[in-house]
Design a protein around this motif. Sequence first.
Motif, PDB file in Angstrom:
ATOM      1  N   SER A  65       1.142  -0.814  -0.168  1.00  0.00           N
ATOM      2  CA  SER A  65       0.068  -0.004   0.076  1.00  0.00           C
ATOM      3  C   SER A  65       1.050   0.956   0.177  1.00  0.00           C
ATOM      4  CB  SER A  65      -0.613  -0.129   1.331  1.00  0.00           C
ATOM      5  OG  SER A  65      -0.045  -0.069   2.616  1.00  0.00           O
ATOM      6  N   LEU A  66       1.952   1.497   0.898  1.00  0.00           N
ATOM      7  CA  LEU A  66       3.023   1.941   0.368  1.00  0.00           C
ATOM      8  C   LEU A  66       3.438   2.545  -1.208  1.00  0.00           C
ATOM      9  CD1 LEU A  66       4.648   4.292   2.562  1.00  0.00           C
ATOM     10  CD2 LEU A  66       6.475   3.161   3.018  1.00  0.00           C
ATOM     11  N   TYR A 107      -3.339   9.930   1.981  1.00  0.00           N
ATOM     12  CA  TYR A 107      -2.645  10.312   3.727  1.00  0.00           C
ATOM     13  C   TYR A 107      -3.378   8.932   4.574  1.00  0.00           C
ATOM     14  CZ  TYR A 107      -1.681  14.729   2.575  1.00  0.00           C
ATOM     15  OH  TYR A 107      -0.705  16.057   1.562  1.00  0.00           O
ATOM     16  N   LEU A 108      -4.252   8.851   4.351  1.00  0.00           N
ATOM     17  CA  LEU A 108      -5.145   8.026   5.129  1.00  0.00           C
ATOM     18  C   LEU A 108      -4.767   6.426   5.091  1.00  0.00           C
ATOM     19  CD1 LEU A 108      -9.369   7.973   4.392  1.00  0.00           C
ATOM     20  CD2 LEU A 108      -7.588   8.878   5.677  1.00  0.00           C
ATOM     21  N   ASN A 144      -2.292   1.925   7.632  1.00  0.00           N
ATOM     22  CA  ASN A 144      -1.057   0.870   7.916  1.00  0.00           C
ATOM     23  C   ASN A 144      -0.176   1.093   8.389  1.00  0.00           C
ATOM     24  OD1 ASN A 144      -3.711  -0.535   6.080  1.00  0.00           O
ATOM     25  ND2 ASN A 144      -2.631   0.090   4.291  1.00  0.00           N
ATOM     26  N   PHE A 145      -0.286   2.622   7.984  1.00  0.00           N
ATOM     27  CA  PHE A 145       1.410   2.243   9.768  1.00  0.00           C
ATOM     28  C   PHE A 145       1.390   3.200  11.176  1.00  0.00           C
ATOM     29  CE2 PHE A 145       2.441   1.355   5.442  1.00  0.00           C
ATOM     30  CZ  PHE A 145       4.085   0.655   5.511  1.00  0.00           C
ATOM     31  N   VAL A 151       6.699   8.783   9.438  1.00  0.00           N
ATOM     32  CA  VAL A 151       7.636   7.991   8.677  1.00  0.00           C
ATOM     33  C   VAL A 151       6.425   7.790   7.279  1.00  0.00           C
ATOM     34  CG1 VAL A 151       9.560   6.820   7.864  1.00  0.00           C
ATOM     35  CG2 VAL A 151       8.977   7.600  10.350  1.00  0.00           C
ATOM     36  N   ALA A 152       6.158   7.504   7.039  1.00  0.00           N
ATOM     37  CA  ALA A 152       5.080   6.766   6.228  1.00  0.00           C
ATOM     38  C   ALA A 152       4.681   7.823   5.536  1.00  0.00           C
ATOM     39  CB  ALA A 152       3.947   5.816   6.082  1.00  0.00           C
ATOM     40  N   VAL A 153       3.971   9.217   6.209  1.00  0.00           N
ATOM     41  CA  VAL A 153       3.470  10.200   5.021  1.00  0.00           C
ATOM     42  C   VAL A 153       4.496  10.896   4.615  1.00  0.00           C
ATOM     43  CG1 VAL A 153       2.191  12.090   5.754  1.00  0.00           C
ATOM     44  CG2 VAL A 153       1.431  10.622   6.301  1.00  0.00           C
TER      45      VAL A 153
END
Length: 541
Positions: free
Chosen positions: A12-13, A124-125, A130-131, A137-139
């Motif tokens: 997903s990332l 964003y969601l 998911n993290f 960090v993921a955003v």
Amino acid sequence: MSSSPSSAHWLSLVGSVWLQTINGPNADFPVYSSQLKEIKGISQVRLNFLASASDVGKVFGWFAGVAALHLPLWAVALTGAAFGLVGYGVQFLFLDSPRLAYWHLFLLTSLAGNGICWINTVCYLLCINNFPSDSRVAVSLATSYLGLSAKFYTTVAETLPRAARARYSTTKVYLLLNAVVPMAVTLVAAPSLRVVEMVKEECSRNKRRSQAPFLAMFAITLATGACAIIGSVGAKSIGLSTREHMVSFFVLLALPLLIPVGLRVRKSMAKIREAKWENRVHDHDSDGPETAVSVSVVEIEVVEDKREEEEQRQEAEQQSSSSSSQEEVGGLRLLRKLDFWLYFFSYMFSGTLGLVFLNNLGQIAESRGLADASTLVSLSSSFGFFGRLLPAFLDYYTAKSGYSLSRTGSMAALMAPMSGAFFLLLHPRHMSLYASTAVVGTCTGAITSVAASATNELFGTKNFGVNHNVVVANIPLGSLCFGYLAAYLYQRGARGGSRCMGAACYRDTFILWGATCALGTALCAVLYARSRGSAGKRLPR
């Protein structure tokens, strides 16, 4: 067999990264704006308003947040891509027709701009849900790729077959890419655009193993940014052709896919080894020494699993107590909170102001006597990319030490040098222009990246999709106000002419922008003082 939770999360990332890379079709507008002006006979003032039309579409971006509450995320992303397909596709088909009036162009560009909000909301969601432990960090990682959108579209346009470029004008080439590319990439990424829940047994394991994938993602992202810089500034100097650069650029964009694939393979191999070990245990006599060893190994593993479960339970309790203390705000309550308006105007007086500066960079360079502004634009784009990536590095390494940086405090710290950069522009030397552009590009990119997590930090996760789209409504408002101010002062300096030359053309504008950004810094400092009780805490061990 379905994908394991860990690989599905990383997939997903990767999908979010790809969507962010193509989700800035409005960034290539300066490339064809002059030709569009000639084709449609548009004045400079109307062209400036058309440039802000994409931002005007973001006023209704909160519709995307509402849709995300009721629709699957892949449907929300496809809706945004469909808006872009219609907005730019109709312009491509009827650009040469006199029936396509100026107000048609404005509305179609606004529709495409609104589609950007839908895709951003999905990204964003996905990163936040998911993290949950590494959402910041993921955003930051995903949104950093938005800075590569202009580079992506110009690279594709430059490598199109000559027959296609000869058949269509530059304007129509970019309109076609802006319409088709987002839909094509969204269709490819759609299967990965889903929130995946993680079972308890895999939470502790994934927490230990998430460090290596993040480090790999950092390395790939840095390499991609370096490739973009080389292609923009120094590809010819090292003998790299445009097509070779495009191939290397696209390979680096596809490289993150190896992370979920690697995690999937590792899980499959672990299951195979576990099955073989069980077979070996059953094949031996129960009184054999190997059986005794195996029993002791199993006992040790059981003890470790219990300890991990206990640590996970304690951490979950600390996180739940922390989240329960955070107020969830949404709907009209958001508009009645002082923190919202402090956040709204501090963002408009910093991040949005930086975007207006970058949109006017061509005119600023021309007034300073620079014959070619492409190097300056490439500089701002490159530093903007790394500025977006900077919060991810800070969050990753501060989290390892057990602390969480306050998003509002980070924004205030980024606004201060940005204000100084505007005042530095009062110096007429070219070096001041280059240095200020680098600072503004870095700070604008970082503030834009930090803002998504700041909304989550201030107003909670439950209504994030709607809340953040309400916040970014400041972008069209600030773009119109600050853009019109700059155009008015520029036109006054031209004294009736169409062009203004000299450092004095933007002197008053830079003074006002610097003072406005300083005010934004003060507002954000007040917001940080008010919210520091729920931000910047020590993370649970």
